[in-house]
Design a protein around this motif. Structure first.
Motif, PDB file in Angstrom:
ATOM      1  N   HIS A 241      11.477  13.270   0.218  1.00 37.64           N
ATOM      2  CA  HIS A 241      11.157  12.756   1.549  1.00 37.64           C
ATOM      3  C   HIS A 241      12.322  13.079   2.476  1.00 37.64           C
ATOM      4  O   HIS A 241      13.493  12.952   2.095  1.00 37.64           O
TER       5      HIS A 241
ATOM      6  N   ASP B  20       1.933   6.187   1.673  1.00 43.76           N
ATOM      7  CA  ASP B  20       3.209   6.315   2.369  1.00 43.76           C
ATOM      8  C   ASP B  20       3.503   5.036   3.156  1.00 43.76           C
ATOM      9  O   ASP B  20       3.564   5.039   4.383  1.00 43.76           O
TER      10      ASP B  20
ATOM     11  N   TYR C 177       5.978   3.202   4.384  1.00 46.49           N
ATOM     12  CA  TYR C 177       7.407   3.415   4.558  1.00 46.49           C
ATOM     13  C   TYR C 177       8.129   2.239   5.210  1.00 46.49           C
ATOM     14  O   TYR C 177       9.356   2.165   5.175  1.00 46.49           O
TER      15      TYR C 177
ATOM     16  N   SER D 184       9.500   6.460  -1.117  1.00 46.68           N
ATOM     17  CA  SER D 184      10.545   6.186  -0.143  1.00 46.68           C
ATOM     18  C   SER D 184      10.125   5.082   0.825  1.00 46.68           C
ATOM     19  O   SER D 184       8.947   4.752   0.956  1.00 46.68           O
ATOM     20  N   GLY D 185      11.132   4.540   1.508  1.00 48.40           N
ATOM     21  CA  GLY D 185      10.864   3.533   2.517  1.00 48.40           C
ATOM     22  C   GLY D 185      12.158   2.998   3.092  1.00 48.40           C
ATOM     23  O   GLY D 185      13.256   3.320   2.623  1.00 48.40           O
TER      24      GLY D 185
END
Length: 298
Positions: A56, A204, A206, A239-240
């Motif tokens: 990412h 996603d 995030y 991811s985040g």
């Protein structure tokens, strides 16, 4: 000193030190490399059905804890086995510098593609999936984003890119870049590659307020991918971020080991039709990348 300041200072101290574990890596060089892993797979497999490690915000090395997402150079990411890139270009004075939000990443789209072509020249069995997105605010341009992308691709050489409306087979894509296009080409010309998100299944989430909730979503989508349509791409972002609770790095420290354990310990699913799909991470460890690749043979 209030709780917010204490938390931010703690995060800065923890994240300033390099660390290398099987699932998480804050150092510059991966502990394991596998630059030719696609050479062991047959040509007829659709890319959409493969287990593919990805990063990412692939080029996000600068800008402080809330902006930085990777520590391996692009070449080292490729050598580790990463084959999906998340490339964010700002349209700035008819050029395409790489940004993460407001943070300039000290490189540009041409250099990303030039390094990619260098890798593919040395490893022609491989292919690269590259999500290309317009990032942040355009500034002082006399042409469209599409036209600027076209110029860069022409400079690199059109033959390095596989233009296709959908994801091709591995055999068709070997030695080439497949662009996943997240910008408009309406009225401009042909698309550079499959639309993003298009028909893809993407997880996603995030904006993260609870890493347990984030992990539950990642785990759910990894399971969905294994029972999904082999002709449809499944992309799971591990991811985040949260401006107060989590930086990309602190969340990766919590999520990446769970992904690693999931891959090692999972039992074959009844009726499984395919792999876990594209798994996209911040600061992945080399063993985690390897485990994703190995899912192609499970």
């Amino acid at each position: 000193m209030n709780r917010t300041v204490i938390l931010l200072l703690y995060v800065l101290v923890i994240e300033a030190s390099g660390e290398q574990t099987p699932a998480f890596d804050r150092t510059e060089v991966p502990s394991v490399t596998w630059p030719d892993w696609m050479s062991y797979l047959p040509d007829y497999l659709p890319l959409s059905a493969l287990a593919i490690p990805g990063t990412h915000d692939t080029m996000a090395f600068f800008g402080g804890p809330l902006a930085e997402c990777q520590s391996w150079s692009l070449t080292n990411q490729y050598n580790s086995g990463v084959r999906f890139l998340d490339i964010r270009c700002r349209h700035y004075q008819n050029r395409l510098p790489i940004f993460h939000g407001v943070s300039y990443q000290r490189t540009d789209f041409f250099q990303v593609l030039n390094d990619t072509v260098t890798f593919l020249t040395e490893h022609p069995s491989e292919t690269i999936l590259m999500r290309v997105k317009e990032e942040y605010k355009p500034y002082q341009n006399t042409r469209t984003f599409y036209q600027s992308v076209t110029e860069v691709l022409n400079q690199i050489g059109e033959h390095w890119f596989l233009r296709s409306e959908s994801l091709p087979t591995l055999g068709e894509a070997r030695g080439k870049v497949v662009i996943l296009q997240e910008f408009s080409s309406e009225g401009e010309g042909p698309d550079f590659g499959p639309p993003y998100p298009g028909p893809m299944s993407i997880s996603d989430a995030y904006q993260v307020t609870d890493d347990s909730v984030k992990w539950a979503d990642v785990e759910r989508h990894l399971t969905v991918a294994q029972n999904g349509d082999p002709e449809r791409a499944y992309l799971t972002f591990c991811s985040g971020v949260h401006w107060l609770l989590y930086t990309p790095e602190s969340l990766a420290r919590r999520i990446n080991p769970r992904v690693h354990d999931y891959l090692i310990n999972k039992t074959p699913l009844r009726g499984r039709r395919r792999s876990v799909g594209v798994v996209i991470m911040d600061f992945p460890g080399a063993e985690l990348v390897k485990q994703i690749v190995l899912d192609n043979w499970v």
